[in-house]
Scaffold this motif. Structure first.
Motif, mmCIF file in Angstrom:
data_model
loop_
_atom_site.group_PDB
_atom_site.id
_atom_site.type_symbol
_atom_site.label_atom_id
_atom_site.label_comp_id
_atom_site.label_asym_id
_atom_site.label_seq_id
_atom_site.Cartn_x
_atom_site.Cartn_y
_atom_site.Cartn_z
ATOM 1 N N ARG A 1 -16.524 -25.859 20.075
ATOM 2 C CA ARG A 1 -17.440 -25.050 20.885
ATOM 3 C C ARG A 1 -17.535 -23.604 20.396
ATOM 4 N NH1 ARG A 1 -20.314 -25.492 25.287
ATOM 5 N NH2 ARG A 1 -19.553 -27.561 25.820
ATOM 6 N N ARG A 2 -16.436 -22.995 19.982
ATOM 7 C CA ARG A 2 -16.465 -21.595 19.534
ATOM 8 C C ARG A 2 -17.347 -21.409 18.308
ATOM 9 N NH1 ARG A 2 -12.351 -20.110 15.577
ATOM 10 N NH2 ARG A 2 -11.193 -21.989 14.993
ATOM 11 N N PHE A 3 -17.471 -22.445 17.486
ATOM 12 C CA PHE A 3 -18.372 -22.383 16.341
ATOM 13 C C PHE A 3 -19.815 -22.616 16.790
ATOM 14 C CE2 PHE A 3 -14.281 -23.617 14.541
ATOM 15 C CZ PHE A 3 -14.140 -22.671 13.540
ATOM 16 N N TYR A 4 -19.999 -23.658 17.601
ATOM 17 C CA TYR A 4 -21.340 -23.983 18.086
ATOM 18 C C TYR A 4 -21.967 -22.804 18.821
ATOM 19 C CZ TYR A 4 -20.292 -29.021 17.393
ATOM 20 O OH TYR A 4 -19.977 -30.249 16.890
ATOM 21 N N GLU A 5 -21.158 -22.096 19.591
ATOM 22 C CA GLU A 5 -21.687 -20.997 20.402
ATOM 23 C C GLU A 5 -22.037 -19.756 19.577
ATOM 24 O OE1 GLU A 5 -18.953 -20.667 23.703
ATOM 25 O OE2 GLU A 5 -20.006 -22.271 24.773
ATOM 26 N N GLN A 6 -21.813 -19.797 18.278
ATOM 27 C CA GLN A 6 -22.275 -18.735 17.398
ATOM 28 C C GLN A 6 -23.750 -18.925 17.027
ATOM 29 O OE1 GLN A 6 -19.609 -18.142 14.016
ATOM 30 N NE2 GLN A 6 -17.895 -18.777 15.297
ATOM 31 N N ALA A 7 -24.327 -20.054 17.457
ATOM 32 C CA ALA A 7 -25.741 -20.314 17.194
ATOM 33 C C ALA A 7 -26.596 -19.243 17.868
ATOM 34 C CB ALA A 7 -26.129 -21.696 17.713
ATOM 35 N N LYS A 8 -27.749 -19.000 17.291
ATOM 36 C CA LYS A 8 -28.664 -18.006 17.864
ATOM 37 C C LYS A 8 -29.227 -18.464 19.206
ATOM 38 C CE LYS A 8 -30.008 -16.135 13.378
ATOM 39 N NZ LYS A 8 -31.076 -16.022 12.381
ATOM 40 N N HIS A 9 -29.309 -19.790 19.387
ATOM 41 C CA HIS A 9 -29.869 -20.353 20.621
ATOM 42 C C HIS A 9 -28.975 -21.486 21.104
ATOM 43 C CE1 HIS A 9 -33.508 -18.216 19.405
ATOM 44 N NE2 HIS A 9 -33.391 -18.804 18.235
ATOM 45 N N ILE A 10 -28.803 -21.574 22.423
ATOM 46 C CA ILE A 10 -28.047 -22.665 23.027
ATOM 47 C C ILE A 10 -28.954 -23.336 24.048
ATOM 48 C CG2 ILE A 10 -26.050 -23.305 24.424
ATOM 49 C CD1 ILE A 10 -24.635 -20.800 23.242
ATOM 50 N N VAL A 11 -29.087 -24.651 23.915
ATOM 51 C CA VAL A 11 -29.927 -25.409 24.834
ATOM 52 C C VAL A 11 -29.036 -26.424 25.533
ATOM 53 C CG1 VAL A 11 -31.929 -26.916 25.047
ATOM 54 C CG2 VAL A 11 -31.893 -25.151 23.284
#
Length: 168
Positions: free
Chosen positions: A142-152
């Motif tokens: 999750r800590r990597f995924y949440e570095q995305a510019k957008h979260i859906v």
């Protein structure tokens, strides 16, 4: 523009990626399929012969090649792609990143309808083992995924909702 879809296996990256690419007239690339084509072997075979570390290096090279050679593409990444090397920074720099945040139980339901033997990290797991593994893996990633510019957050995703996020 390059658009990278991130999230756990079974989160809908390939399905949504194909629809989004069609809507925008972009190329659709599934990173795992690109790797299998480049290597002329399956992901499971790469894991079996080279282990996860060897696979992650091959994955990194494939991602770098995509960034260098495509200007307009939707890329469905592997579930672990953002978590290794500088892959997340590379994707954030090269284009738009969207994390498809799907609840673990929904992912487990989707995946249990597929052939788990083609997914090296899931092969042979029971439903309860699958849910436990996916929950642990998602919390680690999750800590990597949440570095995305957008979260859906899911469900459901719509192509129009995804398009509204993008600076087109």
């Amino acid at each position: 523009m390059l658009i990278f879809l991130l999230g756990m296996m079974g989160s809908g990256k390939s399905t949504l990626g194909q629809e989004l690419a069609e809507k925008l007239g972009y190329t659709f690339l599934d990173l795992d399929a690109v790797i299998e084509q480049n290597e002329n072997r399956t992901i499971a075979e790469i894991f079996a012969t080279e282990g996860q570390e060897g696979f992650r290096e091959v994955e990194r090279q494939a991602l770098q090649t995509i960034v260098a050679n495509y200007k307009q593409a939707i890329v469905a990444t592997g579930g672990g792609t953002p978590c290794f090397f500088d892959n997340m920074a590379l994707m954030d720099t090269a284009g738009e990143t969207i994390f498809l945040d799907v609840p673990v139980k929904k992912i487990a339901r989707r995946l249990s309808k597929s052939d788990l033997s083609v997914r090296p990290l899931l092969a042979g797991k029971t439903q309860s083992q699958l849910i436990s593994f996916l929950g642990k893996t998602l919390s680690e990633r999750r800590r990597f995924y949440e570095q995305a510019k957008h979260i859906v957050a899911s469900p459901p995703y719509t192509i129009n909702a995804l398009l509204a996020l993008l600076p087109l």
